[in-house]
Motif scaffolding. Sequence first.
Motif, short mmCIF file in Angstrom:
data_model
loop_
_atom_site.label_atom_id
_atom_site.label_comp_id
_atom_site.label_asym_id
_atom_site.label_seq_id
_atom_site.Cartn_x
_atom_site.Cartn_y
_atom_site.Cartn_z
N LYS A 96 1.28 -2.43 -19.81
CA LYS A 96 2.08 -3.64 -19.58
C LYS A 96 3.33 -3.33 -18.75
CE LYS A 96 4.31 -7.44 -21.99
NZ LYS A 96 4.63 -8.06 -23.27
N VAL A 97 3.98 -2.22 -19.05
CA VAL A 97 5.18 -1.83 -18.31
C VAL A 97 4.82 -1.54 -16.85
CG1 VAL A 97 6.97 -0.05 -18.09
CG2 VAL A 97 6.33 -0.91 -20.36
N GLU A 98 3.74 -0.79 -16.64
CA GLU A 98 3.33 -0.45 -15.28
C GLU A 98 2.98 -1.71 -14.48
OE1 GLU A 98 0.44 2.67 -13.00
OE2 GLU A 98 -0.28 1.83 -14.89
N ALA A 99 2.25 -2.64 -15.10
CA ALA A 99 1.90 -3.88 -14.42
C ALA A 99 3.15 -4.65 -14.02
CB ALA A 99 1.00 -4.74 -15.31
N GLU A 100 4.13 -4.67 -14.89
CA GLU A 100 5.39 -5.37 -14.59
C GLU A 100 6.13 -4.69 -13.45
OE1 GLU A 100 7.99 -8.44 -14.95
OE2 GLU A 100 6.15 -8.20 -16.09
N LEU A 101 6.13 -3.37 -13.42
CA LEU A 101 6.80 -2.63 -12.34
C LEU A 101 6.13 -2.85 -10.99
CD1 LEU A 101 7.52 0.76 -14.13
CD2 LEU A 101 9.20 -0.94 -13.43
N ARG A 102 4.85 -3.04 -11.01
CA ARG A 102 4.09 -3.19 -9.76
C ARG A 102 4.06 -4.63 -9.24
NH1 ARG A 102 1.14 1.32 -8.18
NH2 ARG A 102 1.09 2.98 -9.72
N LYS A 103 4.59 -5.57 -10.02
CA LYS A 103 4.62 -6.96 -9.56
C LYS A 103 5.56 -7.09 -8.36
CE LYS A 103 3.92 -9.65 -13.75
NZ LYS A 103 4.60 -10.55 -14.70
N GLU A 154 0.84 -1.20 0.00
CA GLU A 154 0.00 0.00 0.00
C GLU A 154 0.87 1.25 0.00
OE1 GLU A 154 -3.36 2.14 2.84
OE2 GLU A 154 -2.80 0.06 3.23
N LEU A 155 1.91 1.24 0.81
CA LEU A 155 2.83 2.38 0.85
C LEU A 155 3.54 2.55 -0.49
CD1 LEU A 155 4.48 2.15 4.36
CD2 LEU A 155 3.11 4.03 3.47
N LEU A 156 3.98 1.46 -1.07
CA LEU A 156 4.67 1.52 -2.35
C LEU A 156 3.75 2.09 -3.43
CD1 LEU A 156 7.25 0.93 -3.90
CD2 LEU A 156 6.41 -1.39 -4.26
N ASP A 157 2.51 1.63 -3.45
CA ASP A 157 1.55 2.16 -4.42
C ASP A 157 1.35 3.66 -4.23
OD1 ASP A 157 1.19 -0.31 -5.61
OD2 ASP A 157 -0.66 -0.76 -4.51
N ARG A 158 1.26 4.08 -2.98
CA ARG A 158 1.09 5.52 -2.70
C ARG A 158 2.32 6.31 -3.14
NH1 ARG A 158 -1.20 10.03 -2.83
NH2 ARG A 158 -1.19 11.31 -0.98
N LEU A 159 3.51 5.76 -2.91
CA LEU A 159 4.74 6.43 -3.35
C LEU A 159 4.79 6.54 -4.88
CD1 LEU A 159 7.37 4.92 -0.92
CD2 LEU A 159 6.65 7.31 -1.05
N TYR A 160 4.40 5.46 -5.58
CA TYR A 160 4.34 5.52 -7.04
C TYR A 160 3.39 6.63 -7.49
CZ TYR A 160 6.82 1.13 -8.07
OH TYR A 160 7.77 0.15 -8.21
N ASP A 161 2.23 6.70 -6.83
CA ASP A 161 1.26 7.73 -7.19
C ASP A 161 1.82 9.13 -6.98
OD1 ASP A 161 -0.59 5.77 -7.86
OD2 ASP A 161 -1.69 5.92 -5.97
N LEU A 162 2.50 9.33 -5.86
CA LEU A 162 3.08 10.65 -5.57
C LEU A 162 4.19 11.00 -6.56
CD1 LEU A 162 3.24 10.48 -1.68
CD2 LEU A 162 1.77 11.97 -3.06
N CYS A 163 5.03 10.02 -6.89
CA CYS A 163 6.10 10.26 -7.86
C CYS A 163 5.52 10.58 -9.23
CB CYS A 163 7.03 9.05 -7.94
SG CYS A 163 8.05 8.84 -6.48
N GLU A 164 4.47 9.86 -9.60
CA GLU A 164 3.83 10.13 -10.89
C GLU A 164 3.24 11.53 -10.91
OE1 GLU A 164 -0.10 8.29 -12.46
OE2 GLU A 164 1.54 6.97 -13.09
N ARG A 165 2.58 11.92 -9.84
CA ARG A 165 2.01 13.26 -9.75
C ARG A 165 3.11 14.32 -9.85
NH1 ARG A 165 -0.16 14.99 -4.23
NH2 ARG A 165 2.02 15.54 -4.07
N ASP A 166 4.21 14.10 -9.14
CA ASP A 166 5.32 15.04 -9.20
C ASP A 166 5.87 15.16 -10.62
OD1 ASP A 166 5.13 15.49 -6.49
OD2 ASP A 166 6.84 14.23 -5.97
#
Length: 77
Positions: free
Chosen positions: A66-73, A20-32
């Motif tokens: 596909k790239v995002e799904a692979e990164l989130r595995k 959950e934390l990792l997903d939130r960090l990805y979201d914040l980095c993407e927003r930035d």
Amino acid sequence: MSKADILEQLPKLDPAERRELLDRLYDLCERDLFHSEKPSETERALLDKELEEYERDRSHGEPWAKVEAELRKPRSK
């Protein structure tokens, strides 16, 4: 809470909480990336190089989903 406090607490979280934390960090980095942060000169050069290679031969590209799904595995150790 300081960064040191957060880092100290990470190992105490269960895998679902860390995910959950990792997903939130990805979201914040993407927003930035989309709203404020700009790539460094080194990152920009790498992106430009990759784009040039892709434009020369598009058969090597992958859809973002596909790239995002692979990164989130989850990664095995």
